[in-house]
Design a protein around this motif. Structure first.
Motif, PDB file in Angstrom:
ATOM      1  N   VAL A  13       0.825  -1.074  -0.007  1.00 29.43           N
ATOM      2  CA  VAL A  13      -0.114  -0.072   0.037  1.00 29.43           C
ATOM      3  C   VAL A  13       0.892   1.378  -0.049  1.00 29.43           C
ATOM      4  N   ALA A  14       1.943   1.157   0.876  1.00 34.37           N
ATOM      5  CA  ALA A  14       2.974   2.415   0.755  1.00 34.37           C
ATOM      6  C   ALA A  14       3.584   2.715  -0.617  1.00 34.37           C
ATOM      7  N   ARG A  15       3.777   1.457  -1.486  1.00 38.58           N
ATOM      8  CA  ARG A  15       4.383   1.671  -2.597  1.00 38.58           C
ATOM      9  C   ARG A  15       3.500   2.464  -3.632  1.00 38.58           C
ATOM     10  N   ARG A  16       2.024   2.183  -3.348  1.00 40.58           N
ATOM     11  CA  ARG A  16       1.158   2.704  -3.977  1.00 40.58           C
ATOM     12  C   ARG A  16       0.887   4.203  -4.123  1.00 40.58           C
ATOM     13  N   ALA A  17       1.395   5.011  -2.678  1.00 40.89           N
ATOM     14  CA  ALA A  17       1.453   6.321  -2.772  1.00 40.89           C
ATOM     15  C   ALA A  17       2.470   6.923  -3.828  1.00 40.89           C
ATOM     16  N   GLY A 174      -3.037  13.410 -18.046  1.00 43.93           N
ATOM     17  CA  GLY A 174      -3.101  13.832 -16.543  1.00 43.93           C
ATOM     18  C   GLY A 174      -4.470  13.528 -16.157  1.00 43.93           C
ATOM     19  N   VAL A 175      -5.331  13.938 -16.978  1.00 41.34           N
ATOM     20  CA  VAL A 175      -6.818  13.600 -16.372  1.00 41.34           C
ATOM     21  C   VAL A 175      -7.093  12.160 -16.170  1.00 41.34           C
ATOM     22  N   ARG A 176      -6.645  11.102 -17.066  1.00 41.08           N
ATOM     23  CA  ARG A 176      -6.920   9.933 -17.043  1.00 41.08           C
ATOM     24  C   ARG A 176      -6.042   9.459 -15.813  1.00 41.08           C
ATOM     25  N   ARG A 177      -4.813   9.936 -15.350  1.00 44.04           N
ATOM     26  CA  ARG A 177      -3.996   9.178 -14.555  1.00 44.04           C
ATOM     27  C   ARG A 177      -4.717   9.751 -13.125  1.00 44.04           C
ATOM     28  N   LEU A 178      -5.251  10.965 -12.936  1.00 43.18           N
ATOM     29  CA  LEU A 178      -6.018  11.430 -11.767  1.00 43.18           C
ATOM     30  C   LEU A 178      -7.147  10.601 -11.607  1.00 43.18           C
ATOM     31  N   GLN A 179      -8.119  10.364 -12.719  1.00 46.30           N
ATOM     32  CA  GLN A 179      -9.190   9.357 -12.454  1.00 46.30           C
ATOM     33  C   GLN A 179      -8.849   7.943 -12.139  1.00 46.30           C
ATOM     34  N   ARG A 180      -7.844   7.416 -12.527  1.00 51.14           N
ATOM     35  CA  ARG A 180      -7.322   5.963 -12.244  1.00 51.14           C
ATOM     36  C   ARG A 180      -7.090   6.102 -10.609  1.00 51.14           C
ATOM     37  N   LEU A 181      -6.033   7.293 -10.380  1.00 44.02           N
ATOM     38  CA  LEU A 181      -5.800   7.262  -8.717  1.00 44.02           C
ATOM     39  C   LEU A 181      -6.963   7.342  -7.835  1.00 44.02           C
ATOM     40  N   ARG A 182      -7.891   8.144  -8.199  1.00 43.07           N
ATOM     41  CA  ARG A 182      -8.968   8.479  -7.236  1.00 43.07           C
ATOM     42  C   ARG A 182      -9.836   7.156  -7.221  1.00 43.07           C
ATOM     43  N   ALA A 183     -10.136   6.346  -8.289  1.00 42.25           N
ATOM     44  CA  ALA A 183     -10.795   5.320  -8.383  1.00 42.25           C
ATOM     45  C   ALA A 183     -10.065   4.139  -7.670  1.00 42.25           C
ATOM     46  N   GLY A 184      -8.846   4.204  -7.631  1.00 41.48           N
ATOM     47  CA  GLY A 184      -8.068   2.864  -7.068  1.00 41.48           C
ATOM     48  C   GLY A 184      -7.658   3.050  -5.651  1.00 41.48           C
ATOM     49  N   GLU A 185      -8.011   4.285  -5.037  1.00 36.34           N
ATOM     50  CA  GLU A 185      -7.296   4.719  -3.944  1.00 36.34           C
ATOM     51  C   GLU A 185      -8.808   4.682  -2.730  1.00 36.34           C
ATOM     52  N   GLU A 190     -12.580   6.158   1.754  1.00 34.39           N
ATOM     53  CA  GLU A 190     -12.950   6.023   3.292  1.00 34.39           C
ATOM     54  C   GLU A 190     -12.772   6.691   4.486  1.00 34.39           C
ATOM     55  N   VAL A 191     -11.387   6.859   4.327  1.00 32.77           N
ATOM     56  CA  VAL A 191     -10.604   7.763   5.450  1.00 32.77           C
ATOM     57  C   VAL A 191     -11.347   9.279   5.414  1.00 32.77           C
ATOM     58  N   VAL A 192     -11.280   9.812   4.145  1.00 31.67           N
ATOM     59  CA  VAL A 192     -11.750  11.084   3.982  1.00 31.67           C
ATOM     60  C   VAL A 192     -13.083  11.303   4.275  1.00 31.67           C
ATOM     61  N   ASN A 193     -13.833  10.418   3.760  1.00 34.26           N
ATOM     62  CA  ASN A 193     -15.492  10.228   4.110  1.00 34.26           C
ATOM     63  C   ASN A 193     -15.961  10.168   5.593  1.00 34.26           C
ATOM     64  N   ALA A 194     -14.711   9.639   6.379  1.00 35.71           N
ATOM     65  CA  ALA A 194     -15.023   9.257   7.881  1.00 35.71           C
ATOM     66  C   ALA A 194     -14.878  10.741   8.808  1.00 35.71           C
ATOM     67  N   PRO A 204       3.402   9.215   6.348  1.00 37.89           N
ATOM     68  CA  PRO A 204       3.696  10.516   5.519  1.00 37.89           C
ATOM     69  C   PRO A 204       3.279  10.374   4.105  1.00 37.89           C
ATOM     70  N   GLU A 205       3.691   9.316   3.546  1.00 38.76           N
ATOM     71  CA  GLU A 205       3.373   9.230   2.017  1.00 38.76           C
ATOM     72  C   GLU A 205       1.777   8.988   1.627  1.00 38.76           C
ATOM     73  N   ARG A 206       1.150   8.413   2.660  1.00 40.94           N
ATOM     74  CA  ARG A 206      -0.146   7.970   2.355  1.00 40.94           C
ATOM     75  C   ARG A 206      -0.879   9.408   2.610  1.00 40.94           C
ATOM     76  N   ALA A 207      -0.577  10.249   3.751  1.00 39.33           N
ATOM     77  CA  ALA A 207      -1.224  11.568   3.941  1.00 39.33           C
ATOM     78  C   ALA A 207      -1.092  12.451   2.935  1.00 39.33           C
ATOM     79  N   GLY A 208       0.185  12.404   2.357  1.00 37.49           N
ATOM     80  CA  GLY A 208       0.524  13.270   1.284  1.00 37.49           C
ATOM     81  C   GLY A 208      -0.398  12.807  -0.023  1.00 37.49           C
ATOM     82  N   LEU A 209      -0.410  11.612  -0.391  1.00 34.97           N
ATOM     83  CA  LEU A 209      -1.463  11.197  -1.370  1.00 34.97           C
ATOM     84  C   LEU A 209      -2.782  11.714  -1.278  1.00 34.97           C
ATOM     85  N   ALA A 210      -3.111  11.565   0.063  1.00 33.78           N
ATOM     86  CA  ALA A 210      -4.531  11.755   0.320  1.00 33.78           C
ATOM     87  C   ALA A 210      -5.007  13.307   0.100  1.00 33.78           C
ATOM     88  N   VAL A 211      -4.060  13.977   0.581  1.00 36.93           N
ATOM     89  CA  VAL A 211      -3.959  15.407   0.181  1.00 36.93           C
ATOM     90  C   VAL A 211      -4.102  15.844  -1.108  1.00 36.93           C
TER      91      VAL A 211
END
Length: 266
Positions: A13-17, A174-185, A190-194, A204-211
């Protein structure tokens, strides 16, 4: 100031960041969290992603006046923009103010250049010159040839449609990349919606990716105190020195300047 998280995130999961899938050209290429943030929201979001990562590493502290400062030794495993932010913090500073520091400007320029090289964002000249040419040339051609309205209108509309394609900062890749990331994370969704503090244990890496992917909602989920008191949502408090030495921030009232003067004597 927050301490380092518990580190419950697995290696996979960390590498996915840092991994953003496939480039538009079909080559696997990793993107850092701050690069993803720039792709999603530009410089200010990239800076906030870098700052939240510094905070999760225990290298950032806040005060009650909407300012931040570095603490502890320089982080060894930080991203380039993180290191630039850490090095540029030489006293209590408003978060958005640090974006104008020379070291940070250089790091942002390198980040932007890397994204352009991967065809994720367009250079400013492309966004300006290409649309202008696509609007001007068809209009000039139909006027020059004296084309009838039934011919001229489709040609001009085609030029307008083509021009609009080049206006956005992000490319189609770039648009497609963001769409894939948001769909895959989905776990980050769930964390953000909580709600607030649901992401308190993100690495740190996951927090940075979430932001990077979810902006202010992710900042509040990671640490609402940092997001609000530290000024990561509204830009924070600018230093008195910058306000007095620059005319670019508008006319300050006597009351506001008196308040700033009181801060330095308290």
């Amino acid at each position: 100031m927050s301490t380092l998280p518990g580190g419950h995130t697995s290696g996979r999961v960390a590498r996915r960041a840092h991994t953003a899938g496939m480039d538009g050209g079909g080559t696997t290429r990793e993107l850092r969290a701050t690069e993803i943030a720039y792709l999603a929201g530009g410089e200010w979001l990239a800076v906030r992603a870098g700052l939240i990562m510094l905070y999760r590493r225990g290298r950032l502290e806040t005060d009650e006046r909407g300012r931040i400062n570095r603490t502890g030794p320089a982080p060894r495993d930080a991203e380039p923009l993180e290191r630039a932010l850490y090095n540029a913090l030489l006293g209590w500073t408003g978060p958005k103010e640090i974006t104008n520091r020379p070291r940070v400007r250089e790091a942002l320029a390198e980040l932007r250049g890397a994204l352009r090289g991967r065809r994720q964002v367009r250079p400013p000249w492309v966004r300006l010159c290409v649309p202008a040419a696509l609007l001007a040339v068809p209009a000039w051609a139909v006027a020059r040839l004296g084309a009838p309205p039934l011919v001229a209108m489709p040609v001009i509309l085609a030029g307008v449609a083509a021009a609009l394609w080049f206006v956005p900062r992000r490319t189609a890749a770039g648009v497609r990349r963001l769409q894939r990331l948001r769909a895959g994370e989905r776990d980050l969704v769930e964390v953000v919606n909580a709600g607030p503090r649901a992401g308190a244990n993100l690495s740190p890496e996951r927090a940075g990716l979430a932001v990077a992917l979810f902006g202010n909602a992710a900042l509040l989920a990671v640490d609402p105190v940092l997001a609000t008191r530290g000024g990561l949502i509204d830009g924070g408090r600018w230093t008195r020195e910058s306000r007095e030495q620059s005319t670019s921030y508008g006319q300050w009232t006597a009351e506001a300047m008196g308040h700033l003067g009181n801060e330095t004597t308290n």
